[in-house]
Design a protein around this motif. Structure first.
Motif, PDB file in Angstrom:
ATOM      1  N   GLU A 107       0.826  -1.207   0.000  1.00 38.26           N
ATOM      2  CA  GLU A 107       0.000   0.000   0.000  1.00 38.26           C
ATOM      3  C   GLU A 107       0.861   1.258   0.000  1.00 38.26           C
ATOM      4  O   GLU A 107       0.536   2.245  -0.678  1.00 38.26           O
ATOM      5  CB  GLU A 107      -0.931  -0.005   1.218  1.00 38.26           C
ATOM      6  CG  GLU A 107      -2.066  -1.012   1.119  1.00 38.26           C
ATOM      7  CD  GLU A 107      -2.967  -0.970   2.333  1.00 38.26           C
ATOM      8  OE1 GLU A 107      -2.565  -0.351   3.353  1.00 38.26           O
ATOM      9  OE2 GLU A 107      -4.075  -1.550   2.270  1.00 38.26           O
ATOM     10  N   PRO A 123      -4.449  12.500   1.038  1.00 37.76           N
ATOM     11  CA  PRO A 123      -5.273  11.415   1.607  1.00 37.76           C
ATOM     12  C   PRO A 123      -6.599  11.965   2.127  1.00 37.76           C
ATOM     13  O   PRO A 123      -6.634  13.006   2.783  1.00 37.76           O
ATOM     14  CB  PRO A 123      -4.410  10.870   2.748  1.00 37.76           C
ATOM     15  CG  PRO A 123      -3.023  11.324   2.443  1.00 37.76           C
ATOM     16  CD  PRO A 123      -3.156  12.630   1.729  1.00 37.76           C
ATOM     17  N   ASP A 177      -9.615   6.838  -6.275  1.00 39.71           N
ATOM     18  CA  ASP A 177      -9.554   5.609  -5.484  1.00 39.71           C
ATOM     19  C   ASP A 177      -8.114   5.319  -5.087  1.00 39.71           C
ATOM     20  O   ASP A 177      -7.215   6.146  -5.294  1.00 39.71           O
ATOM     21  CB  ASP A 177     -10.176   4.440  -6.252  1.00 39.71           C
ATOM     22  CG  ASP A 177      -9.400   4.091  -7.518  1.00 39.71           C
ATOM     23  OD1 ASP A 177      -8.315   4.676  -7.746  1.00 39.71           O
ATOM     24  OD2 ASP A 177      -9.876   3.234  -8.289  1.00 39.71           O
ATOM     25  N   HIS A 178      -7.866   4.136  -4.522  1.00 38.22           N
ATOM     26  CA  HIS A 178      -6.534   3.815  -3.999  1.00 38.22           C
ATOM     27  C   HIS A 178      -5.493   3.643  -5.103  1.00 38.22           C
ATOM     28  O   HIS A 178      -4.284   3.667  -4.826  1.00 38.22           O
ATOM     29  CB  HIS A 178      -6.598   2.538  -3.159  1.00 38.22           C
ATOM     30  CG  HIS A 178      -6.948   1.318  -3.948  1.00 38.22           C
ATOM     31  ND1 HIS A 178      -8.206   1.093  -4.463  1.00 38.22           N
ATOM     32  CD2 HIS A 178      -6.194   0.249  -4.320  1.00 38.22           C
ATOM     33  CE1 HIS A 178      -8.226  -0.050  -5.109  1.00 38.22           C
ATOM     34  NE2 HIS A 178      -7.019  -0.586  -5.047  1.00 38.22           N
ATOM     35  N   GLN A 220     -15.409   3.774  -2.282  1.00 35.59           N
ATOM     36  CA  GLN A 220     -14.912   4.712  -1.281  1.00 35.59           C
ATOM     37  C   GLN A 220     -13.633   5.372  -1.778  1.00 35.59           C
ATOM     38  O   GLN A 220     -12.680   4.696  -2.160  1.00 35.59           O
ATOM     39  CB  GLN A 220     -14.636   4.002   0.044  1.00 35.59           C
ATOM     40  CG  GLN A 220     -14.158   4.948   1.141  1.00 35.59           C
ATOM     41  CD  GLN A 220     -14.051   4.259   2.484  1.00 35.59           C
ATOM     42  OE1 GLN A 220     -14.560   3.156   2.657  1.00 35.59           O
ATOM     43  NE2 GLN A 220     -13.391   4.897   3.428  1.00 35.59           N
ATOM     44  N   ARG A 222     -10.040   7.334  -1.720  1.00 35.82           N
ATOM     45  CA  ARG A 222      -8.867   7.315  -0.846  1.00 35.82           C
ATOM     46  C   ARG A 222      -8.083   8.625  -0.909  1.00 35.82           C
ATOM     47  O   ARG A 222      -7.389   8.972   0.040  1.00 35.82           O
ATOM     48  CB  ARG A 222      -7.955   6.155  -1.252  1.00 35.82           C
ATOM     49  CG  ARG A 222      -8.549   4.786  -1.000  1.00 35.82           C
ATOM     50  CD  ARG A 222      -8.562   4.440   0.470  1.00 35.82           C
ATOM     51  NE  ARG A 222      -7.215   4.353   0.990  1.00 35.82           N
ATOM     52  CZ  ARG A 222      -6.458   3.255   0.934  1.00 35.82           C
ATOM     53  NH1 ARG A 222      -6.940   2.154   0.376  1.00 35.82           N
ATOM     54  NH2 ARG A 222      -5.245   3.250   1.442  1.00 35.82           N
ATOM     55  N   TYR A 223      -8.205   9.329  -2.028  1.00 34.66           N
ATOM     56  CA  TYR A 223      -7.479  10.587  -2.206  1.00 34.66           C
ATOM     57  C   TYR A 223      -8.427  11.638  -2.778  1.00 34.66           C
ATOM     58  O   TYR A 223      -9.489  11.320  -3.316  1.00 34.66           O
ATOM     59  CB  TYR A 223      -6.292  10.410  -3.159  1.00 34.66           C
ATOM     60  CG  TYR A 223      -5.312   9.340  -2.735  1.00 34.66           C
ATOM     61  CD1 TYR A 223      -4.325   9.603  -1.795  1.00 34.66           C
ATOM     62  CD2 TYR A 223      -5.366   8.066  -3.298  1.00 34.66           C
ATOM     63  CE1 TYR A 223      -3.426   8.624  -1.417  1.00 34.66           C
ATOM     64  CE2 TYR A 223      -4.471   7.083  -2.929  1.00 34.66           C
ATOM     65  CZ  TYR A 223      -3.501   7.367  -1.984  1.00 34.66           C
ATOM     66  OH  TYR A 223      -2.617   6.397  -1.614  1.00 34.66           O
TER      67      TYR A 223
END
Length: 238
Positions: A107, A123, A177-178, A220, A222-223
């Motif tokens: 991650e 973030p 997103d991530h 969801q 993430r950033y």
């Protein structure tokens, strides 16, 4: 004469007494037999009743024993299942503990790659004042609202105009997103047709804007990234 009469009288009186005694003595064996028969009948009836009671109690005890045996077997099976699940859970927890550092490392590497590919990403954290200090934007707060099945994201954006003249800022909040893939965006300062609104920020004025964003597929973010712009009529001419 008197003696004979007395004797005769005595004899006459003695014979009926003997006869009466004999008559009263004769029925006694018969009564005893009847009493004995009745007693034997009562005894046999009592024995049958007692035997029936014993059979009923024995049957009840047998049913109770079988029920207890079934319960014990089920409890034993349940205890075995619980033991197996406990062992499996412990094994999975050990595997997770082994994989957790690797996941955290991956991650972190992905986050560095995303930030390197898309500068300016921050973030996304909930219920926390995130300072921005970019042109007219001072800070932003994100809040997760809704239910598990229907999540939405509310943000509160605080602006301040430090210029000497009034401005009409256009602020766009972009969600990622991530993996750094854009998921959606929300804009303040223009309407749905991208026409500037009348929300002019006066000189030295501080104002807050609140909006709710629903992202597709319940994903969801993430950033996030904030872009600030001005209408064409307020942009400096080259």
């Amino acid at each position: 004469m008197n003696d004979i009469s007395a004797s005769a009288m005595t004899g006459e009186k003695d014979e009926p007494a003997a006869t009466e005694t004999k008559m009263t003595a004769e029925p006694r064996p018969e009564r005893r037999r009847k009493v004995r028969r009745k007693s034997n009948g009562v005894h046999r009836h009592s024995c049958r009743h007692y035997t029936r009671t014993i059979y009923i109690l024995a049957a009840s005890l047998a049913v109770l024993f079988l029920s207890l045996l079934i319960v014990l077997i089920r409890l034993s099976m349940y205890a075995k299942e619980v033991h197996d699940l406990t062992v499996l859970q412990h094994k999975q927890e050990q595997e997770l503990e082994t994989l957790r550092p690797k996941v955290a490392s991956l991650e972190a590497e992905i986050a560095e790659l995303v930030k390197g590919r898309l500068p300016g990403l921050k973030p996304l954290e909930f219920d926390k004042v995130i300072p921005i200090d970019k042109q007219y934007v001072r800070n932003i707060i994100f809040t997760l609202i809704g239910t598990e099945e229907d999540r939405s994201y509310e943000y509160k954006l605080t602006l301040k105009n430090n210029n000497l003249t009034a401005v009409h800022p256009i602020v766009r909040v972009i969600f990622f997103d991530h993996l750094g893939i854009q998921m959606g965006h929300s804009t303040i300062g223009v309407d749905e047709d991208n026409v500037p609104t009348l929300d002019v920020l006066e000189r030295g004025e501080v104002r807050s804007y609140t909006k709710v964003v629903s992202l597709p597929d319940g994903r969801q973010p993430r950033y996030f990234k904030i872009e600030v712009d001005l209408p064409e009529y307020q942009k400096p001419k080259e």
